[in-house]
Write an enzyme that holds these catalytic residues in place. Sequence first.
Site, PDB file in Angstrom:
ATOM      1  N   ILE A  41       0.904  -1.156   0.000  1.00 25.44           N
ATOM      2  CA  ILE A  41       0.000   0.000   0.000  1.00 25.44           C
ATOM      3  C   ILE A  41       0.935   1.195   0.000  1.00 25.44           C
ATOM      4  O   ILE A  41       1.629   1.462   0.979  1.00 25.44           O
ATOM      5  CB  ILE A  41      -0.951  -0.001   1.214  1.00 25.44           C
ATOM      6  CG1 ILE A  41      -1.932  -1.167   1.082  1.00 25.44           C
ATOM      7  CG2 ILE A  41      -1.717   1.336   1.252  1.00 25.44           C
ATOM      8  CD1 ILE A  41      -3.051  -1.173   2.103  1.00 25.44           C
ATOM      9  N   PRO A  42       1.007   1.904  -1.153  1.00 27.47           N
ATOM     10  CA  PRO A  42       2.112   2.840  -1.395  1.00 27.47           C
ATOM     11  C   PRO A  42       1.953   4.187  -0.685  1.00 27.47           C
ATOM     12  O   PRO A  42       1.732   5.214  -1.324  1.00 27.47           O
ATOM     13  CB  PRO A  42       2.087   3.006  -2.910  1.00 27.47           C
ATOM     14  CG  PRO A  42       0.643   2.832  -3.263  1.00 27.47           C
ATOM     15  CD  PRO A  42       0.067   1.847  -2.285  1.00 27.47           C
ATOM     16  N   CYS A  43       2.110   4.181   0.638  1.00 28.76           N
ATOM     17  CA  CYS A  43       2.003   5.446   1.368  1.00 28.76           C
ATOM     18  C   CYS A  43       3.175   6.355   1.012  1.00 28.76           C
ATOM     19  O   CYS A  43       3.127   7.555   1.279  1.00 28.76           O
ATOM     20  CB  CYS A  43       1.916   5.197   2.867  1.00 28.76           C
ATOM     21  SG  CYS A  43       3.219   4.172   3.517  1.00 28.76           S
ATOM     22  N   HIS A  44       4.235   5.804   0.389  1.00 25.97           N
ATOM     23  CA  HIS A  44       5.348   6.665  -0.035  1.00 25.97           C
ATOM     24  C   HIS A  44       4.941   7.588  -1.184  1.00 25.97           C
ATOM     25  O   HIS A  44       5.657   8.510  -1.507  1.00 25.97           O
ATOM     26  CB  HIS A  44       6.572   5.815  -0.426  1.00 25.97           C
ATOM     27  CG  HIS A  44       6.315   4.863  -1.569  1.00 25.97           C
ATOM     28  ND1 HIS A  44       5.726   3.638  -1.394  1.00 25.97           N
ATOM     29  CD2 HIS A  44       6.564   4.968  -2.902  1.00 25.97           C
ATOM     30  CE1 HIS A  44       5.633   3.020  -2.569  1.00 25.97           C
ATOM     31  NE2 HIS A  44       6.130   3.800  -3.496  1.00 25.97           N
TER      32      HIS A  44
END
Lengths: 253, 192
Positions: free
Chosen positions: A157-160
């Site tokens: 889950i690409p919170c970056h």
Amino acid sequence: MLQTELRTLRQVRAPEGFAGRVLAAVGLVERYALVETPIGGVYVAWNEHGISAVMPSASESAFRRRFAERFERPAERGELPATLRRVIESGDAAEARRLRYDLRVCSEFETAVLRKALEIPRGQVRPYGWIAREIGRPKAVRAVGSALAKNPVPLLIPCHRVVRSDGTLGEYALGAPQKVTLLKGEGLDVARFEREGRAGIRFHGSATTKIFCLPSCSDMRRAKAQNVRTFRSEGEARDAGYRPCKHCRPVAA
Amino acid sequence: MTADDRVQSEVAAALGRDVDANFERLVTTYGDRVFAFVLNLVADRFVAEEIAQETFVAAYRALGGYAPPRRRALSIRAWLYTIALNRVRNRARAREFSASLSLDDALPVAADAREEPSAHAERAESAAELRAALLRLALRYRTPVVLRHIDGRSYAEIAEILDQPVGTVKANVHRGLALLQADYETRNHAAD
Ligand SMILES: [Zn+2]
């Protein structure tokens, strides 16, 4: 009275750890494996509800300890399913969206934030405020930041891909330098993003289509450089006769 | 519909959707109950845990072979008790547990935080005596007495679990309770 005494025998609990032993006995135990990523080795854990954790750790024992602390259950070493390995290695957003995640440790709000982050394509970024607005909580920008910081499954889950709107990339669950490494690796022009952010540029517009976007939107990448205009605000873009993009939804509808 | 029945149909509906994702819920919902039921039949906590665990493992395997409509329609409580009971009967036939037991083996009585340790010890002792007396009762009386007077099941549900007519169940509960009362009194008087 005998019958009253008999009823007291009902107050019995199964021994400590009973449920865990049953789940292990039927093979429903949580598994983990080490995976190489652009920011080094990370441990990935999964169970019958989906992928439950992504954690960088110095050693396997450190991971096991941290996992048990955070999730209050043990995990055993397993073999990483091939699909999972492929998605982690490719960073493909569409494939990551198709995976199942075990977000039982997250609140309803945190889950909504993470599900929304999952929609951001590889190589693109969205401001914290964008997530807040998209999930119908426009004022909860700070809470969005905390929810992303607690993301149990970063990378997948690409919170970056969620950044500040002032031209800095902001915090990251796995460390700010790692955020830069990941975004550069995905093809984002980080230097340009930071330069434009500092200069107050919020949107890019295509003079051909008269549509304005968040700067990293893939629609904008297709526009020829000489046709790209920059805007500091929604008003500036609209005054110039531009309409918001339907893909990156740069402003409130 | 009682709260208990509502939980039961929720768990059944969840298992109807996805066994693997909801099996943990089945174990956490019914683990204590199944363990208590078996413990009251065998009066040995290690044997009880083994049988309770086998019960859930067998349940998991069975669920894998049931189509969703069958899983949704399950009376889970009765179904789990039936599986547990079959295992208790098999062990009883193999004489794996005897009628003698130490007080330590029969320990489980939940301690109340406000309770004096001596009071708890006394309660544990009388619980152990009661379990020992239950164990001297033949299984055909012991089981319906445990289900009716300890677990609080209805006669209809006990009939379903034991696959017997309600009349037989009622008769065995009454007979069992009378035998237990007589045995318990004799022992207590002998000790005085
Ligand atoms: Zn766009």
